[in-house]
Design an enzyme around this catalytic site. Sequence first.
Site, PDB file in Angstrom:
ATOM      1  N   ASP A  69      42.651  43.984  44.264  1.00 50.82           N
ATOM      2  CA  ASP A  69      42.824  43.334  42.645  1.00 50.82           C
ATOM      3  C   ASP A  69      44.113  42.295  43.086  1.00 50.82           C
ATOM      4  OD1 ASP A  69      43.368  42.884  40.118  1.00 50.82           O
ATOM      5  OD2 ASP A  69      41.889  44.446  39.952  1.00 50.82           O
TER       6      ASP A  69
ATOM      7  N   HIS B  87      47.127  42.600  36.265  1.00 48.59           N
ATOM      8  CA  HIS B  87      45.776  43.113  36.074  1.00 48.59           C
ATOM      9  C   HIS B  87      45.751  44.493  37.041  1.00 48.59           C
ATOM     10  CE1 HIS B  87      41.368  43.157  36.805  1.00 48.59           C
ATOM     11  NE2 HIS B  87      41.331  42.536  35.556  1.00 48.59           N
TER      12      HIS B  87
ATOM     13  N   ASN C  55      32.296  40.025  31.683  1.00 47.50           N
ATOM     14  CA  ASN C  55      32.674  39.991  30.346  1.00 47.50           C
ATOM     15  C   ASN C  55      31.850  38.564  30.018  1.00 47.50           C
ATOM     16  OD1 ASN C  55      34.449  42.067  30.442  1.00 47.50           O
ATOM     17  ND2 ASN C  55      35.883  40.673  31.323  1.00 47.50           N
TER      18      ASN C  55
ATOM     19  N   SER D  13      36.883  45.158  33.256  1.00 50.48           N
ATOM     20  CA  SER D  13      37.962  45.600  34.156  1.00 50.48           C
ATOM     21  C   SER D  13      38.570  46.741  34.226  1.00 50.48           C
ATOM     22  CB  SER D  13      39.156  44.260  34.225  1.00 50.48           C
ATOM     23  OG  SER D  13      38.468  43.124  34.861  1.00 50.48           O
TER      24      SER D  13
END
Length: 646
Positions: A129, A167, A258, A329
């Site tokens: 990530d 994130h 998404n 996520s």
Amino acid sequence: MKKLTSLFLIILQICFIYPRFTEASESLPANETVKRHIVFFNEEVDESTIEQVGGKVIYKYDMINAASVELSPNQKQELKQSPKVKEVANDNTVEVSGQIAPWGHQNINLAKKNPANLSGKGIKIAILDSGVDTSHPDLKVNGGTCVLNLLYDSNLCKNSYSDGNGHGTHVAGIIAAKDNDIGIVGVAPNAEIYAIKALDAEGNGTTTTVMAGLKWAIENNMDIINMSLTTTKEDLGIKALIDKAYEKGILIVAAAGNSGNNAGNTDTVQYPAKFSNVIAVSAVNRNNVRIPTSSTGNTVELAAPGFEIYSTYPTNLASSGYAYLTGTSMAAPFVTGMAALYKEKYPTYSNIQIRKLLQENALDLGVPGKDPLYGYGLVQVDNVSTIDNDSVIKYQTNASGVINLNLEAVLETTGSYNLYRNGQLILKNGFAAAVTDYGTKGKIVYSVVPLINGIEKNDQALSLEVTLSSPYFIDLSNQHWYSRYLVYLNFKDVLKGYEDGAMKPDQQVTRAEAVAMLGRAKGLDGTMRPTKFKDVAPQSFASGYIQSAVDQGILTGFTDGTFKPDEPVTRAEMAIMLVKAYNLPKGAESVFKDVTESMAGYQEIHSLAQAAITQGYADGTFRPHEKMLRSTYAVFLAKADHESFR
């Protein structure tokens, strides 16, 4: 509150400023024509081929015969003409799967986990990530790496794998926030998390950075990889390393994306979640209803909480150290944390078994059965009771690494079983009361799963941990899938180690070494002597075995009277020798798509398949011209020499 609201506006921009993926080269200066590509070779990476066209190697992925390379358009076209090059692919961009801006454990039934003290202890999780806040008081980061230096700005790793976006830290908290008096508690609070910083402060990365992150996870023996990132492109480089990780036994979990609509009637699952070796996770709200933006499609495998999830956040980005985010996520790490609990509970289970159990335990949502919105359903804890059964299976070991398992207790309740070694299936549909295995110094965990009408009864599985004190090789462990075969051949005095205590499993095998090993296995006369070949000296260590193999009709050499003893042996050459030495029967034809009738070794390759010595590669190929390593050659030789390995 105002400061936090401002933060969320920035996060929304990350989602919408980059609505699609562009080639990595678009970030280069306007007058620069060089672009990054992933070059796949038919065999090992040949840097000289790249240098000949003027290209620049940025990073090598030897395990899949590929490299990240900078090329101009003309250099790219020239390189594609090389017979050594299999394919030249674009270096695509990837980014965090969009989030917006908290709740989660009761829906996944976490309070009913069995046993109640499961916490993910000892399970290694790679979070691929934007990094993780290493100073966050609610997180313990066990290690990691930053691979952003492979992009065009070498300063991107100046803070190592610390998170500049938020994130990755949010994902880490969902998985493993500490069970303490502050903030939140993760699904698996004692799991070992490793931060792989492959996305920058804007949430963007490329094929190169993701591939480098996957390579690091494989080389550092991770159990699970969480990938809460997406791309619309079916990236060959990322797929190759995901396949390699899965093949090694690593479980990969990814956000489905998404890009969904209200109706959920289109296939919008993005990559890498869309790859078959990845668990694709969709997102639901507190009522277990899919959130409208959650991607849908037949590859959705599980659903998890993903709406307004409260989790850790970098303290330099949010003074509280926590934030609410929404999206797939956030759903993916719920599954990752749950997988860690399963892996802790069933340490002998392979990634395939853990994946299957997650599917079986899921709470069915939507229409009955697997569907494009929720997959198999909402991820749930495993609440089956387990008992300590280590004493049920008896065993004996010796100093040579021989392990004799007594499975009579298993056969009292079933007629057959599957036997796993460190999570890898080594005996399918077994029915013998005694099984012999081989290991090196260290620990081996066995799992015996009874079969009822051909179906595994995992709740009745018996486990056993064996610890060996010898033999010891400095570069071999029981975690290597090929170790049992090498130790068997060493026990039989077929495969010798080196004076420094190494086995050198990754070293190529020469034709002379291959024949010498085969000669020892077959008991041929190895007395050094003159041979029929002009390039094999009488004093060569393999001369006796080479001439004996000629006398036995196992090999003939080349038409120019040479044997080429120092050249690496190929898979096709190996097949020819083994089939002739062990007199294996003729096999079925047309098993492998890259083995043609006009090819030397055509019939022998299919004989190996018929004898269950090889299944080839997952893509349907055998790769007959691939050069063999000591490890892979040992596997084939051991299987030919002893049917119990097949």
